[in-house]
Design a protein around this motif. Structure first.
Motif, PDB file in Angstrom:
ATOM      1  N   ILE A  66       0.806  -1.223   0.000  1.00 31.14           N
ATOM      2  CA  ILE A  66       0.000   0.000   0.000  1.00 31.14           C
ATOM      3  C   ILE A  66       0.838   1.272   0.000  1.00 31.14           C
ATOM      4  O   ILE A  66       0.303   2.352  -0.256  1.00 31.14           O
ATOM      5  CB  ILE A  66      -0.987   0.034   1.178  1.00 31.14           C
ATOM      6  CG1 ILE A  66      -0.259   0.008   2.527  1.00 31.14           C
ATOM      7  CG2 ILE A  66      -1.998  -1.086   1.072  1.00 31.14           C
ATOM      8  CD1 ILE A  66      -1.146   0.250   3.721  1.00 31.14           C
ATOM      9  N   THR A  67       2.128   1.165   0.305  1.00 34.39           N
ATOM     10  CA  THR A  67       2.964   2.359   0.352  1.00 34.39           C
ATOM     11  C   THR A  67       4.413   1.992   0.049  1.00 34.39           C
ATOM     12  O   THR A  67       4.700   0.861  -0.306  1.00 34.39           O
ATOM     13  CB  THR A  67       2.824   3.071   1.725  1.00 34.39           C
ATOM     14  OG1 THR A  67       3.387   4.378   1.632  1.00 34.39           O
ATOM     15  CG2 THR A  67       3.462   2.294   2.847  1.00 34.39           C
ATOM     16  N   THR A  68       5.287   2.960   0.177  1.00 37.62           N
ATOM     17  CA  THR A  68       6.717   2.734  -0.066  1.00 37.62           C
ATOM     18  C   THR A  68       7.511   3.198   1.149  1.00 37.62           C
ATOM     19  O   THR A  68       6.995   3.938   2.004  1.00 37.62           O
ATOM     20  CB  THR A  68       7.201   3.554  -1.278  1.00 37.62           C
ATOM     21  OG1 THR A  68       7.070   4.956  -0.956  1.00 37.62           O
ATOM     22  CG2 THR A  68       6.395   3.240  -2.536  1.00 37.62           C
ATOM     23  N   ILE A  69       8.748   2.799   1.206  1.00 37.57           N
ATOM     24  CA  ILE A  69       9.610   3.236   2.304  1.00 37.57           C
ATOM     25  C   ILE A  69       9.729   4.758   2.292  1.00 37.57           C
ATOM     26  O   ILE A  69       9.695   5.407   3.346  1.00 37.57           O
ATOM     27  CB  ILE A  69      10.980   2.550   2.238  1.00 37.57           C
ATOM     28  CG1 ILE A  69      10.810   1.057   2.565  1.00 37.57           C
ATOM     29  CG2 ILE A  69      11.981   3.196   3.201  1.00 37.57           C
ATOM     30  CD1 ILE A  69      12.050   0.218   2.423  1.00 37.57           C
ATOM     31  N   GLU A  70       9.829   5.339   1.116  1.00 37.31           N
ATOM     32  CA  GLU A  70       9.929   6.792   1.010  1.00 37.31           C
ATOM     33  C   GLU A  70       8.693   7.475   1.606  1.00 37.31           C
ATOM     34  O   GLU A  70       8.789   8.492   2.291  1.00 37.31           O
ATOM     35  CB  GLU A  70      10.120   7.233  -0.446  1.00 37.31           C
ATOM     36  CG  GLU A  70      11.447   6.814  -1.044  1.00 37.31           C
ATOM     37  CD  GLU A  70      11.513   5.333  -1.450  1.00 37.31           C
ATOM     38  OE1 GLU A  70      10.448   4.676  -1.622  1.00 37.31           O
ATOM     39  OE2 GLU A  70      12.636   4.823  -1.566  1.00 37.31           O
TER      40      GLU A  70
END
Length: 135
Positions: free
Chosen positions: A65-69
């Motif tokens: 659902i998201t990224t590390i950034e």
């Protein structure tokens, strides 16, 4: 802290990411189903208490659902917006409340080595870098 000033400035330029769902790119409730870190009340000293079910963390779900950034924005939001909100609540309950600290309970029940992926370690490192700004 000196080495992380660019990171701080970049977050400040974004007002420390006030819209958490926009920041992570998904509804916050969905994120919490994968990363269970929840406010649960106040300690006897009035400080906010959070409960983190580390054994229920779902690294694959988080990365879906998201990224590390984008998670960097979540951590800035947590410290700069959510924590501030919790402190204000404590002060509204007790006008003499002056402590600016929180209590985090980390429940390791069910934590497996499969949850400790390189992405998970990267997120922990990122969170630690940001938390260094808040002694």
């Amino acid at each position: 802290l000196e080495e992380n000033q660019e990171q701080f400035q970049a977050a400040r330029d974004q007002d420390f990411f006030p819209d958490i769902s926009e920041t992570i790119g998904a509804p916050f409730s969905v994120f919490l189903s994968q990363y269970p870190f929840l406010p649960i009340g106040r300690g006897k000293n009035g400080c906010p208490v959070n409960y983190f079910q580390a054994g229920s963390i779902q690294p694959e779900g988080i990365m879906a659902i998201t990224t590390i950034e984008r998670l960097e924005g979540y951590f800035w939001w947590s410290f700069m917006h959510k924590f501030q909100e919790e402190i204000k609540k404590a002060q509204s309950l007790d006008p003499d409340f002056v402590r600016v600290e929180g209590i985090n309970i980390i429940d390791l029940k069910g934590l497996s080595s499969s949850a400790l992926t390189s992405d998970t370690i990267d997120v922990v490192k990122l969170s630690s870098k940001i938390s260094d700004f808040f002694p």
